[in-house]
Design an enzyme around this catalytic site. Structure first.
Site, PDB file in Angstrom:
ATOM      1  N   PRO A   1       0.762  -1.253  -0.034  1.00  9.57           N
ATOM      2  CA  PRO A   1       0.078   0.062  -0.033  1.00  9.57           C
ATOM      3  C   PRO A   1       0.819   1.227   0.027  1.00  9.57           C
ATOM      4  O   PRO A   1       1.908   1.392   0.760  1.00  9.57           O
ATOM      5  CB  PRO A   1      -0.768  -0.046   1.221  1.00  9.57           C
ATOM      6  CG  PRO A   1       0.125  -0.934   2.345  1.00  9.57           C
ATOM      7  CD  PRO A   1       1.116  -1.869   1.267  1.00  9.57           C
ATOM      8  N   MET A   2       0.720   2.234  -0.996  1.00  9.60           N
ATOM      9  CA  MET A   2       1.572   3.372  -0.960  1.00  9.60           C
ATOM     10  C   MET A   2       0.547   4.292  -1.576  1.00  9.60           C
ATOM     11  O   MET A   2       0.184   4.833  -2.511  1.00  9.60           O
ATOM     12  CB  MET A   2       2.840   3.209  -1.964  1.00  9.60           C
ATOM     13  CG  MET A   2       3.562   2.121  -1.437  1.00  9.60           C
ATOM     14  SD  MET A   2       5.053   2.188  -2.408  1.00  9.60           S
ATOM     15  CE  MET A   2       4.347   1.065  -3.844  1.00  9.60           C
TER      16      MET A   2
ATOM     17  N   CYS B   1       2.383   3.372   9.889  1.00 10.68           N
ATOM     18  CA  CYS B   1       2.582   4.347   9.035  1.00 10.68           C
ATOM     19  C   CYS B   1       2.937   5.635  10.033  1.00 10.68           C
ATOM     20  O   CYS B   1       2.295   5.735  11.312  1.00 10.68           O
ATOM     21  CB  CYS B   1       1.217   4.911   8.392  1.00 10.68           C
ATOM     22  SG  CYS B   1       1.575   6.311   7.546  1.00 10.68           S
TER      23      CYS B   1
ATOM     24  N   LYS C   1      -0.758  -4.630   9.478  1.00 10.22           N
ATOM     25  CA  LYS C   1       0.625  -4.169   8.574  1.00 10.22           C
ATOM     26  C   LYS C   1       1.402  -3.212   9.709  1.00 10.22           C
ATOM     27  O   LYS C   1       0.595  -2.249  10.171  1.00 10.22           O
ATOM     28  CB  LYS C   1       0.667  -3.525   7.232  1.00 10.22           C
ATOM     29  CG  LYS C   1       2.073  -3.228   6.794  1.00 10.22           C
ATOM     30  CD  LYS C   1       1.831  -2.591   5.385  1.00 10.22           C
ATOM     31  CE  LYS C   1       3.003  -2.087   4.541  1.00 10.22           C
ATOM     32  NZ  LYS C   1       3.503  -0.981   5.020  1.00 10.22           N
TER      33      LYS C   1
ATOM     34  N   GLY D   1      10.263  -4.497   3.067  1.00  9.56           N
ATOM     35  CA  GLY D   1      11.100  -3.316   3.648  1.00  9.56           C
ATOM     36  C   GLY D   1      12.414  -3.679   2.581  1.00  9.56           C
ATOM     37  O   GLY D   1      13.129  -4.878   2.998  1.00  9.56           O
ATOM     38  N   GLY D   2      12.940  -2.921   1.796  1.00 10.55           N
ATOM     39  CA  GLY D   2      14.274  -3.010   1.035  1.00 10.55           C
ATOM     40  C   GLY D   2      14.360  -4.074   0.308  1.00 10.55           C
ATOM     41  O   GLY D   2      15.497  -4.386  -0.267  1.00 10.55           O
TER      42      GLY D   2
ATOM     43  N   ARG E   1       8.440   0.318  -3.015  1.00 11.92           N
ATOM     44  CA  ARG E   1       9.093   1.279  -3.860  1.00 11.92           C
ATOM     45  C   ARG E   1       9.814   0.530  -5.208  1.00 11.92           C
ATOM     46  O   ARG E   1       9.802   1.289  -6.216  1.00 11.92           O
ATOM     47  CB  ARG E   1      10.188   1.973  -3.059  1.00 11.92           C
ATOM     48  CG  ARG E   1       9.662   2.869  -2.294  1.00 11.92           C
ATOM     49  CD  ARG E   1      10.590   3.689  -1.229  1.00 11.92           C
ATOM     50  NE  ARG E   1      10.959   2.367  -0.300  1.00 11.92           N
ATOM     51  CZ  ARG E   1      11.761   2.562   0.731  1.00 11.92           C
ATOM     52  NH1 ARG E   1      12.183   3.754   1.059  1.00 11.92           N
ATOM     53  NH2 ARG E   1      12.186   1.737   1.444  1.00 11.92           N
TER      54      ARG E   1
HETATM   55  C1  LIG Z   1       4.905   6.894  -1.396  1.00 11.15           C
HETATM   56  C2  LIG Z   1       4.836   6.083  -0.411  1.00 11.15           C
HETATM   57  C3  LIG Z   1       3.709   5.729   0.406  1.00 11.15           C
HETATM   58  C4  LIG Z   1       3.059   4.828   1.426  1.00 11.15           C
HETATM   59  N1  LIG Z   1       2.042   4.789   1.953  1.00 11.15           N
HETATM   60  C5  LIG Z   1       1.628   3.696   2.719  1.00 11.15           C
HETATM   61  C6  LIG Z   1       0.589   3.514   3.346  1.00 11.15           C
HETATM   62  O1  LIG Z   1      -0.532   4.161   2.654  1.00 11.15           O
HETATM   63  N2  LIG Z   1       0.264   2.584   3.842  1.00 11.15           N
HETATM   64  C7  LIG Z   1       1.248   1.686   4.765  1.00 11.15           C
HETATM   65  O2  LIG Z   1       0.882   0.794   5.225  1.00 11.15           O
HETATM   66  N3  LIG Z   1       2.493   1.782   4.173  1.00 11.15           N
HETATM   67  C8  LIG Z   1       2.606   3.028   3.093  1.00 11.15           C
HETATM   68  N4  LIG Z   1       4.046   2.838   2.649  1.00 11.15           N
HETATM   69  C9  LIG Z   1       5.034   2.178   3.210  1.00 11.15           C
HETATM   70  C10 LIG Z   1       5.076   0.810   2.253  1.00 11.15           C
HETATM   71  O3  LIG Z   1       4.087   0.118   2.266  1.00 11.15           O
HETATM   72  C11 LIG Z   1       6.262  -0.123   2.665  1.00 11.15           C
HETATM   73  O4  LIG Z   1       5.900  -0.407   3.764  1.00 11.15           O
HETATM   74  C12 LIG Z   1       7.640   0.428   2.666  1.00 11.15           C
HETATM   75  O5  LIG Z   1       7.899   1.453   1.453  1.00 11.15           O
HETATM   76  C13 LIG Z   1       8.625  -0.431   2.687  1.00 11.15           C
HETATM   77  O6  LIG Z   1       8.742  -1.240   1.631  1.00 11.15           O
HETATM   78  P1  LIG Z   1       9.778  -1.171   0.377  1.00 11.15           P
HETATM   79  O7  LIG Z   1      11.191  -0.961   1.026  1.00 11.15           O
HETATM   80  O8  LIG Z   1       9.716  -2.271  -0.420  1.00 11.15           O
HETATM   81  O9  LIG Z   1       9.382   0.125  -0.399  1.00 11.15           O
HETATM   82  C14 LIG Z   1       4.172   3.897   1.919  1.00 11.15           C
HETATM   83  C15 LIG Z   1       5.520   3.978   0.945  1.00 11.15           C
HETATM   84  C16 LIG Z   1       5.712   4.905   0.134  1.00 11.15           C
HETATM   85  C17 LIG Z   1       7.163   4.869  -0.481  1.00 11.15           C
END
Ligand SMILES: Cc1cc2nc3c(=O)[nH]c(=O)nc-3n(C[C@H](O)[C@H](O)[C@H](O)COP(=O)(O)O)c2cc1C
Length: 324
Positions: A12-13, A95, A134, A207-208, A229
């Site tokens: 979710p982002m 968050c 989460k 994460g990562g 990401r």
């Molecule tokens: C632009 C952006 C918005 C995000 N919004 C949310 C969100 O609405 N809810 C949530 O649980 N995590 C949110 N996250 C966190 C991501 O879900 C994820 O946990 C975090 O980016 C780590 O994973 P990654 O390293 O694969 O990006 C967001 C991350 C980004 C980059």
């Protein structure tokens, strides 16, 4: 591993994993489980439900992520999620933004496992779809493992079976949300420990993560992986998910241009119905990264897709710049 439902999830982002983005991702992988941006209970109960909940059936399996901490409001929203056809409802306990903390939403809830348990129980009584959580490995001064263990066991006792764990602590004071996704160190080993102690739970690591090889290796220890990401910036990665992580022998695009072409019908239908072209194509900008013509493609879209009335022909012209 008994769980397959969450083997590969897309995160979710906010502002990123909207319905257009998810439709595009779904073209690339049929197996991934997708998550919406977080929607707060207040926005859903008092705001435009259609705007927040509308999705295309193609996107399924799809989870609605909620932000909130009032059991009755969350129960009402979980019921809405089921009525609209979502496959799962997820509670955001990860968050770290200030705006969100003031409403007792997100990572701040990790300090209140009993309240989260109450929320989960209320959601479970009001809907028949899975309720998942989460969260982070900790916040602020919470001792790394024991406090997370207590959080998970308390929430699991309320009936939650699936935990998606971002392998970083969140520092609620002093770090911005962006820094909280980069600065605190990743500690996958704490999530491995969690799976070892709770083998009956569905544990998804986040994460990562940047490669499918990494996913394969993590899946030897936990039930699922979630990528955020990297999938957004490098969506072509998703084209190999079904084959490499699910053993699919068919599907997948032979080349990136074919994946982009496959979005044409959707662009046509959506822009005719009033969607702005840019709102769809902004999610596709990373598809050709590193390829010849990628900069021209991106520039053509940034200059033209925001114009009023821009439609499929603008996208086709951008793709033509890559075909030379
Ligand atoms: C632009 C952006 C918005 C995000 N919004 C949310 C969100 O609405 N809810 C949530 O649980 N995590 C949110 N996250 C966190 C991501 O879900 C994820 O946990 C975090 O980016 C780590 O994973 P990654 O390293 O694969 O990006 C967001 C991350 C980004 C980059």
């Amino acid at each position: 591993m008994p769980f397959r439902s969450h083997r590969f999830c897309l995160a979710p982002m906010m502002d990123w994993s909207d319905r257009h983005c998810r439709y595009f991702w779904r073209l690339l992988t049929k197996e991934a489980r997708l998550y919406t941006e977080m929607v707060t209970t207040g926005a859903l109960i008092h705001g435009d439900q259609k705007q927040h909940l509308l999705f295309n059936d193609e996107e399924k399996p799809l989870a609605l992520q909620l932000g909130g901490s009032e059991p009755a409001a969350l129960a009402q929203c979980a019921q809405l999620a089921e009525a609209w056809g979502y496959d799962e409802v997820n509670l955001n306990c990860g968050c770290p933004s200030d705006r969100v903390q003031s409403g007792k939403i997100g990572a701040v809830l990790m300090a209140e496992p009993e309240l989260v348990a109450e929320c989960v129980a209320a959601m479970m009584t009001s809907c028949a779809i899975p309720v998942t959580v989460k969260h982070r490995i900790g916040i602020d001064d919470m001792e790394d493992y024991e406090d997370m263990r207590h959080f998970v066991s308390t929430v699991a006792n309320a009936g939650c079976e699936t935990f998606i764990v971002h392998a970083r602590k969140a520092w609620l004071k002093g770090l911005s949300p962006k820094e909280n996704r980069e600065v605190p160190p990743l500690k996958y080993e704490l999530i491995f420990q969690l799976k070892k102690e709770f083998p009956q739970l569905n544990i998804v690591i986040n994460g990562g993560i940047t490669t499918l090889e990494q996913c394969q290796s993590l899946l030897e220890t936990v039930d699922g992986v979630m990528i955020g990401r990297e999938a957004y910036h490098n969506p072509w990665l998703l084209n190999a998910v079904d084959e490499q992580l699910f053993g699919a022998t068919q599907g997948g695009f032979a080349e990136r241009l074919a994946a982009a072409d496959a979005l044409s019908d959707y662009i046509e239908v959506e822009t005719r119905a009033g969607a702005r072209l840019h709102h769809i194509t902004r999610h596709v900008l990373g598809l050709f990264n590193g390829q010849k013509g990628a900069r021209l493609f991106r520039r053509h879209l940034s200059e033209n897709a925001t114009r009023p009335g821009a439609g499929l022909s603008v996208f086709k012209d951008a793709l033509a710049l890559l075909r030379h």
